[in-house]
Design a protein around this motif. Structure first.
Motif, PDB file in Angstrom:
ATOM      1  N   MET A  54       3.905  38.882  27.395  1.00 11.74           N
ATOM      2  CA  MET A  54       3.824  38.609  25.955  1.00 11.74           C
ATOM      3  C   MET A  54       4.159  39.859  25.139  1.00 11.74           C
ATOM      4  SD  MET A  54       0.652  35.927  25.528  1.00 11.74           S
ATOM      5  CE  MET A  54      -0.582  36.836  26.430  1.00 11.74           C
ATOM      6  N   VAL A  55       3.653  41.003  25.576  1.00  9.86           N
ATOM      7  CA  VAL A  55       3.942  42.254  24.876  1.00  9.86           C
ATOM      8  C   VAL A  55       5.422  42.597  25.001  1.00  9.86           C
ATOM      9  CG1 VAL A  55       3.512  44.738  24.896  1.00  9.86           C
ATOM     10  CG2 VAL A  55       1.600  43.154  25.071  1.00  9.86           C
ATOM     11  N   ALA A  56       5.983  42.431  26.195  1.00  4.28           N
ATOM     12  CA  ALA A  56       7.401  42.745  26.411  1.00  4.28           C
ATOM     13  C   ALA A  56       8.303  41.864  25.557  1.00  4.28           C
ATOM     14  CB  ALA A  56       7.754  42.602  27.885  1.00  4.28           C
ATOM     15  N   GLU A  57       7.940  40.607  25.397  1.00  3.77           N
ATOM     16  CA  GLU A  57       8.741  39.710  24.561  1.00  3.77           C
ATOM     17  C   GLU A  57       8.748  40.186  23.109  1.00  3.77           C
ATOM     18  OE1 GLU A  57       9.329  34.968  23.629  1.00  3.77           O
ATOM     19  OE2 GLU A  57       7.379  35.649  24.345  1.00  3.77           O
ATOM     20  N   SER A  63      14.552  38.993  23.444  1.00  8.48           N
ATOM     21  CA  SER A  63      15.745  38.984  24.292  1.00  8.48           C
ATOM     22  C   SER A  63      15.430  38.497  25.701  1.00  8.48           C
ATOM     23  CB  SER A  63      16.388  40.369  24.339  1.00  8.48           C
ATOM     24  OG  SER A  63      15.538  41.296  24.972  1.00  8.48           O
ATOM     25  N   LEU A  64      14.194  38.616  26.109  1.00 10.89           N
ATOM     26  CA  LEU A  64      13.732  38.113  27.401  1.00 10.89           C
ATOM     27  C   LEU A  64      12.417  37.382  27.144  1.00 10.89           C
ATOM     28  CD1 LEU A  64      14.679  38.310  30.364  1.00 10.89           C
ATOM     29  CD2 LEU A  64      13.195  40.262  30.638  1.00 10.89           C
ATOM     30  N   SER A  65      12.262  36.194  27.691  1.00 13.45           N
ATOM     31  CA  SER A  65      11.049  35.419  27.429  1.00 13.45           C
ATOM     32  C   SER A  65       9.834  36.076  28.073  1.00 13.45           C
ATOM     33  CB  SER A  65      11.202  33.992  27.955  1.00 13.45           C
ATOM     34  OG  SER A  65      11.167  33.996  29.364  1.00 13.45           O
ATOM     35  N   SER A  69       9.609  38.103  31.667  1.00 13.93           N
ATOM     36  CA  SER A  69       9.068  39.466  31.725  1.00 13.93           C
ATOM     37  C   SER A  69       7.884  39.541  32.674  1.00 13.93           C
ATOM     38  CB  SER A  69       8.637  39.927  30.336  1.00 13.93           C
ATOM     39  OG  SER A  69       9.741  40.037  29.483  1.00 13.93           O
ATOM     40  N   ALA A  70       7.032  38.518  32.657  1.00 15.83           N
ATOM     41  CA  ALA A  70       5.887  38.484  33.573  1.00 15.83           C
ATOM     42  C   ALA A  70       6.362  38.377  35.018  1.00 15.83           C
ATOM     43  CB  ALA A  70       4.972  37.317  33.232  1.00 15.83           C
ATOM     44  N   ILE A  87       4.385  53.240  35.644  1.00 16.05           N
ATOM     45  CA  ILE A  87       5.575  53.878  35.093  1.00 16.05           C
ATOM     46  C   ILE A  87       6.377  52.863  34.281  1.00 16.05           C
ATOM     47  CG2 ILE A  87       7.745  55.048  35.689  1.00 16.05           C
ATOM     48  CD1 ILE A  87       6.230  56.052  38.229  1.00 16.05           C
ATOM     49  N   TYR A  88       6.525  51.650  34.815  1.00 18.24           N
ATOM     50  CA  TYR A  88       7.262  50.584  34.134  1.00 18.24           C
ATOM     51  C   TYR A  88       6.608  50.230  32.796  1.00 18.24           C
ATOM     52  CZ  TYR A  88       9.565  46.043  33.513  1.00 18.24           C
ATOM     53  OH  TYR A  88      10.277  44.982  33.026  1.00 18.24           O
ATOM     54  N   THR A  89       5.298  50.091  32.791  1.00 20.09           N
ATOM     55  CA  THR A  89       4.618  49.756  31.537  1.00 20.09           C
ATOM     56  C   THR A  89       4.663  50.917  30.545  1.00 20.09           C
ATOM     57  OG1 THR A  89       2.478  50.392  32.466  1.00 20.09           O
ATOM     58  CG2 THR A  89       3.075  48.073  32.598  1.00 20.09           C
ATOM     59  N   CYS A  90       4.750  52.133  31.046  1.00 18.78           N
ATOM     60  CA  CYS A  90       4.847  53.303  30.166  1.00 18.78           C
ATOM     61  C   CYS A  90       6.114  53.235  29.327  1.00 18.78           C
ATOM     62  CB  CYS A  90       4.806  54.575  30.994  1.00 18.78           C
ATOM     63  SG  CYS A  90       4.853  56.074  30.007  1.00 18.78           S
ATOM     64  N   PHE A  91       7.219  52.747  29.895  1.00 21.76           N
ATOM     65  CA  PHE A  91       8.450  52.597  29.128  1.00 21.76           C
ATOM     66  C   PHE A  91       8.246  51.655  27.952  1.00 21.76           C
ATOM     67  CE2 PHE A  91      10.471  53.658  33.327  1.00 21.76           C
ATOM     68  CZ  PHE A  91      10.954  54.895  32.943  1.00 21.76           C
TER      69      PHE A  91
END
Length: 102
Positions: A54-57, A63-65, A69-70, A87-91
């Motif tokens: 949800m945060v990534a969306e 651009s990505l659902s 993303s999940a 590390i991935y979530t840090c981006f």
């Protein structure tokens, strides 16, 4: 006459934008108020991939659902034995801070 008045109009406008402060918005919850939204608290605790999606969306501006993303979050976790996820979530955290001036 100060320095800003001596600059041509586009340069003065650029200088004003560079030195402008982002608007200050008060936080809606306190630092330790995560349990005020029990549904989100439990979801993040037991299934962080959904919350990350949800945060990534939001950060990626759709651009990505959130489901994609999940799924990517889980796939990266499984492939890297879960060690790469911080590390991935840090981006995404860095990108969110830049977007919202946090």
């Amino acid at each position: 006459m100060d320095a800003a008045e001596q600059l041509p109009a586009p340069a003065a406008a650029t200088r004003a934008l560079v030195h402008a402060q982002p608007p200050v918005h008060p936080w809606s919850t306190g630092l330790f108020d995560c349990a005020e939204d029990p549904g989100n608290c439990w979801m993040t605790c037991f299934c962080p991939c959904v919350t990350f999606g949800m945060v990534a969306e939001i950060v990626d501006r759709g651009s990505l659902s959130s489901g994609a993303s999940a799924a990517l979050y889980v796939l990266i976790g499984m492939v890297t034995s879960w060690w790469f996820l911080p590390i991935y979530t840090c981006f995404y955290r860095t990108k969110m801070r830049a977007q919202y001036g946090l």
